[in-house]
Write an enzyme that holds these catalytic residues in place. Structure first.
Site, short mmCIF file in Angstrom:
data_model
loop_
_atom_site.label_atom_id
_atom_site.label_comp_id
_atom_site.label_asym_id
_atom_site.label_seq_id
_atom_site.Cartn_x
_atom_site.Cartn_y
_atom_site.Cartn_z
N THR A 3 -7.19 10.51 13.78
CA THR A 3 -8.65 10.43 13.90
C THR A 3 -9.07 10.01 15.32
N ARG A 41 -5.07 21.30 8.45
CA ARG A 41 -4.55 19.97 8.76
C ARG A 41 -3.03 19.99 8.80
N SER A 46 -4.05 6.60 13.93
CA SER A 46 -4.39 7.80 13.17
C SER A 46 -4.77 8.94 14.11
N LYS A 105 -9.31 2.00 5.14
CA LYS A 105 -9.08 3.34 5.68
C LYS A 105 -10.04 4.43 5.23
N GLY A 135 0.81 -1.22 0.00
CA GLY A 135 0.00 0.00 0.00
C GLY A 135 0.85 1.27 0.00
N PHE A 151 0.47 -2.32 8.77
CA PHE A 151 -0.27 -1.31 8.01
C PHE A 151 -1.61 -1.84 7.51
N ILE A 163 1.58 3.84 2.33
CA ILE A 163 2.61 4.11 3.34
C ILE A 163 3.56 2.91 3.46
N TYR A 217 -14.41 3.61 11.15
CA TYR A 217 -12.97 3.55 10.89
C TYR A 217 -12.20 4.00 12.14
N GLY A 246 -18.89 15.56 9.43
CA GLY A 246 -17.87 14.89 10.25
C GLY A 246 -16.53 15.61 10.25
N LYS A 303 -9.64 1.92 14.90
CA LYS A 303 -8.28 2.30 15.33
C LYS A 303 -8.21 2.39 16.86
N PHE A 349 -0.73 11.91 11.18
CA PHE A 349 -1.57 13.03 10.77
C PHE A 349 -1.86 12.83 9.26
P1 NAD Z 1 -3.40 1.55 1.75
O1 NAD Z 1 -4.80 1.12 1.51
O2 NAD Z 1 -2.63 2.11 0.62
O3 NAD Z 1 -2.56 0.32 2.35
C1 NAD Z 1 -3.14 -0.70 3.14
C2 NAD Z 1 -2.72 -2.04 2.57
O4 NAD Z 1 -3.28 -3.07 3.37
C3 NAD Z 1 -3.24 -2.25 1.14
O5 NAD Z 1 -2.16 -2.66 0.33
C4 NAD Z 1 -4.28 -3.34 1.29
O6 NAD Z 1 -4.37 -4.15 0.13
C5 NAD Z 1 -3.79 -4.08 2.52
N1 NAD Z 1 -4.83 -4.80 3.27
C6 NAD Z 1 -6.02 -4.31 3.69
N2 NAD Z 1 -6.70 -5.26 4.35
C7 NAD Z 1 -5.92 -6.37 4.37
C8 NAD Z 1 -6.07 -7.68 4.90
N3 NAD Z 1 -7.20 -8.05 5.51
N4 NAD Z 1 -5.07 -8.56 4.75
C9 NAD Z 1 -3.93 -8.20 4.09
N5 NAD Z 1 -3.74 -7.00 3.56
C10 NAD Z 1 -4.72 -6.07 3.68
O7 NAD Z 1 -3.40 2.55 2.98
P2 NAD Z 1 -2.24 3.45 3.58
O8 NAD Z 1 -2.59 4.86 3.33
O9 NAD Z 1 -0.92 2.93 3.18
O10 NAD Z 1 -2.48 3.20 5.13
C11 NAD Z 1 -1.77 2.21 5.85
C12 NAD Z 1 -2.30 2.18 7.28
O11 NAD Z 1 -2.16 3.47 7.85
C13 NAD Z 1 -3.78 1.82 7.38
O12 NAD Z 1 -3.95 0.99 8.51
C14 NAD Z 1 -4.45 3.15 7.59
O13 NAD Z 1 -5.65 3.05 8.31
C15 NAD Z 1 -3.40 3.89 8.39
N6 NAD Z 1 -3.52 5.35 8.24
C16 NAD Z 1 -3.49 5.91 7.00
C17 NAD Z 1 -3.63 7.29 6.86
C18 NAD Z 1 -3.64 7.92 5.49
O14 NAD Z 1 -4.06 9.07 5.38
N7 NAD Z 1 -3.18 7.28 4.43
C19 NAD Z 1 -3.78 8.10 8.00
C20 NAD Z 1 -3.78 7.50 9.25
C21 NAD Z 1 -3.64 6.12 9.37
C1 UD1 Z 2 -9.43 12.17 6.55
C2 UD1 Z 2 -10.27 11.27 7.40
C3 UD1 Z 2 -9.49 10.87 8.63
C4 UD1 Z 2 -8.17 10.23 8.23
C5 UD1 Z 2 -7.40 11.24 7.36
C6 UD1 Z 2 -6.10 10.73 6.88
C7 UD1 Z 2 -12.55 12.03 6.91
C8 UD1 Z 2 -13.77 12.70 7.46
N1 UD1 Z 2 -11.50 11.96 7.75
O1 UD1 Z 2 -9.13 13.29 7.32
O2 UD1 Z 2 -10.22 9.95 9.41
O3 UD1 Z 2 -7.41 9.89 9.37
O4 UD1 Z 2 -8.20 11.57 6.22
O5 UD1 Z 2 -6.32 9.74 5.92
O6 UD1 Z 2 -12.54 11.53 5.79
N2 UD1 Z 2 -11.11 18.79 1.58
C9 UD1 Z 2 -11.72 19.61 0.66
N3 UD1 Z 2 -12.07 19.07 -0.55
C10 UD1 Z 2 -11.83 17.77 -0.87
C11 UD1 Z 2 -11.19 16.94 0.08
C12 UD1 Z 2 -10.86 17.48 1.30
O7 UD1 Z 2 -11.95 20.78 0.91
O8 UD1 Z 2 -12.19 17.34 -1.98
C13 UD1 Z 2 -10.70 19.36 2.88
C14 UD1 Z 2 -11.34 18.72 4.09
O9 UD1 Z 2 -12.55 19.33 4.40
C15 UD1 Z 2 -10.25 18.94 5.14
C16 UD1 Z 2 -8.94 18.89 4.35
O10 UD1 Z 2 -9.31 19.14 3.00
O11 UD1 Z 2 -10.38 20.22 5.70
C17 UD1 Z 2 -8.25 17.55 4.42
O12 UD1 Z 2 -9.17 16.52 4.06
P1 UD1 Z 2 -8.70 15.00 3.90
O13 UD1 Z 2 -7.52 14.91 3.02
O14 UD1 Z 2 -9.91 14.20 3.51
O15 UD1 Z 2 -8.22 14.59 5.34
P2 UD1 Z 2 -8.97 14.71 6.77
O16 UD1 Z 2 -10.31 15.28 6.63
O17 UD1 Z 2 -8.03 15.38 7.70
#
Ligand code: NAD
Ligand code: UD1
Length: 338
Positions: free
Chosen positions: A126, A230, A124, A84, A10, A80, A12, A148, A293, A152, A177
């Protein structure tokens, strides 16, 4: 040291695998490709010039997980794997609880059975819900407003209980973040399915012409320009936080909970402007209603990460925008184009 990276294909995970290998770790990737593809791993292999063991399987399937521990001497897990998307979690709560909570439960059961008790978990920001103030420290109260976030929060508590029951567990909870950006090669990056929910992929897809106009969700928040604020952090900085976590994990005498953020808050309009400057492309936008939200402001106090992990984010907003843009420009259809 051999590290199992669940969800390593994925967004990250793929960036973290690169740094793990560059730091001398052996890596095994485990992924069910529900939100990724083998192509990301092929590209990571190309960057590190090394073949990486890749196992297709599901963390909810005990046999799949046991097979890894039978075949490999795993020292620690970076976990990871998870679903999400906030909106999707509201529509399909059971799927989120099954995948994220049950999946983590199975993973921990197998780890326990095979005597591997070190885990770094992707939590997260969140979990702070709607914070009373900013910047947010790790001691702020936690709450969840959607399935979601609840998954977490519950996993954090489950891991805390596990530690209480057996102090041999070494657990790091990393509260991310808002990760954006991509590897500087422009060959790996974030590849959301369908229309992006998150801001940066929406901006880059608008700039590349796939989407016509960015909707700015609300301009009447209590922030410097009325749009949501953010803490955007470069995914490579975030990945480095995991390497730092592994460096201290053996020394832990309690569950370590750490914010990974920059400490700087940017508004939606700040991001549009920064992106336009970095890319030279215009991003058409219009003001739209608030998204249900959403909160006004969310940014980290990153000082604890500096104290306990000797980690701080190094890349600025220009680099984040440039790297997001390079990835988007080179791969307008993400990994699907290849
Ligand atoms: P992503 O979807 O790109 O990566 C997650 C990976 O997990 C994917 O490759 C998916 O195929 C795999 N996966 C999901 N369910 C699975 C399962 N049951 N068995 C095996 N593999 C599985 O997401 P990401 O952005 O890389 O996020 C990684 C982690 O970080 C997640 O747990 C997400 O909740 C957390 N996180 C992400 C963000 C963000 O904004 N990207 C923010 C906070 C926390
Ligand atoms: C979202 C998730 C949060 C998660 C985080 C990181 C929601 C409600 N929350 O947060 O749980 O941990 O991503 O993955 O989805 N925005 C716009 N236009 C858009 C998209 C976003 O104006 O098309 C604004 C949003 O209102 C916010 C900012 O951009 O103010 C960031 O949004 P986003 O990237 O979705 O992240 P979060 O809302 O922080």
């Amino acid at each position: 040291m051999k590290i199992l990276v669940t969800g390593g294909a994925g967004y990250i995970g793929s960036h973290t695998v690169i740094l793990l290998i560059e730091s001398g770790y052996d890596v095994v990737i485990f992924d069910n490709f529900s939100n990724s593809s083998k192509e990301s791993v092929a590209r990571v292999e190309n960057i590190v010039q090394k073949k990486i063991p890749l196992i297709k399987g599901d963390i909810r399937n005990k046999e799949d997980v046991e097979n890894i521990f039978k075949a490999h001497n795993i020292d620690a897990v970076i976990h990871f794997a998870g679903l999400k998307a906030v909106g999707e979690s509201v529509e399909q709560p059971l799927r989120y609880y099954d995948n994220n909570i049950y999946g983590t439960l199975v993973l921990c059961e197998v780890m326990q059975k095979y005597g591997c008790k070190s885990i770094v978990f992707s939590s997260s920001a969140t979990v702070y819900g709607d914070p009373l103030s900013t910047p947010i420290t790790e001691s702020f109260p936690c709450s969840a407003t959607n399935p979601y976030g609840r998954s977490k929060l519950f996993i954090e508590e489950m891991l805390q209980d596990l530690y209480t029951s057996d102090k041999a567990w070494k657990i790091v909870l990393l509260r991310y973040f808002n990760p954006i950006g991509a590897h500087e090669s422009g060959t790996i990056g974030e590849d959301p399915n369908g229309i992006p929910n998150n801001l940066m992929p929406y901006i880059t897809q608008t700039a590349v012409g796939k989407l016509s106009c960015l909707g700015v969700f609300g301009d009447d928040y209590d922030t410097h320009d009325g749009t949501g604020v953010r803490d955007y952090i470069h995914v490579v900085d975030l990945a480095e936080g995991h390497i730092k976590a592994l460096e201290v994990i053996d020394t832990l005498e309690e569950v370590l909970t750490v914010n990974l953020g920059t400490g700087i808050g940017y508004s939606v309009l700040d991001m549009v402007k920064a992106f336009e400057e970095a890319s030279g492309k215009e991003v058409p936008f219009c003001i739209a209603p608030r998204r249900a939200g959403d909160i006004a402001k969310c940014y980290a106090d990153p000082s604890y990460a500096k104290e306990v992990l000797q980690w701080e984010a190094k890349k600025n907003i220009v680099q984040m925008c440039e790297d997001s843009w390079r990835w988007q420009q080179n791969n307008p259809n993400g990994y699907k184009g290849s």
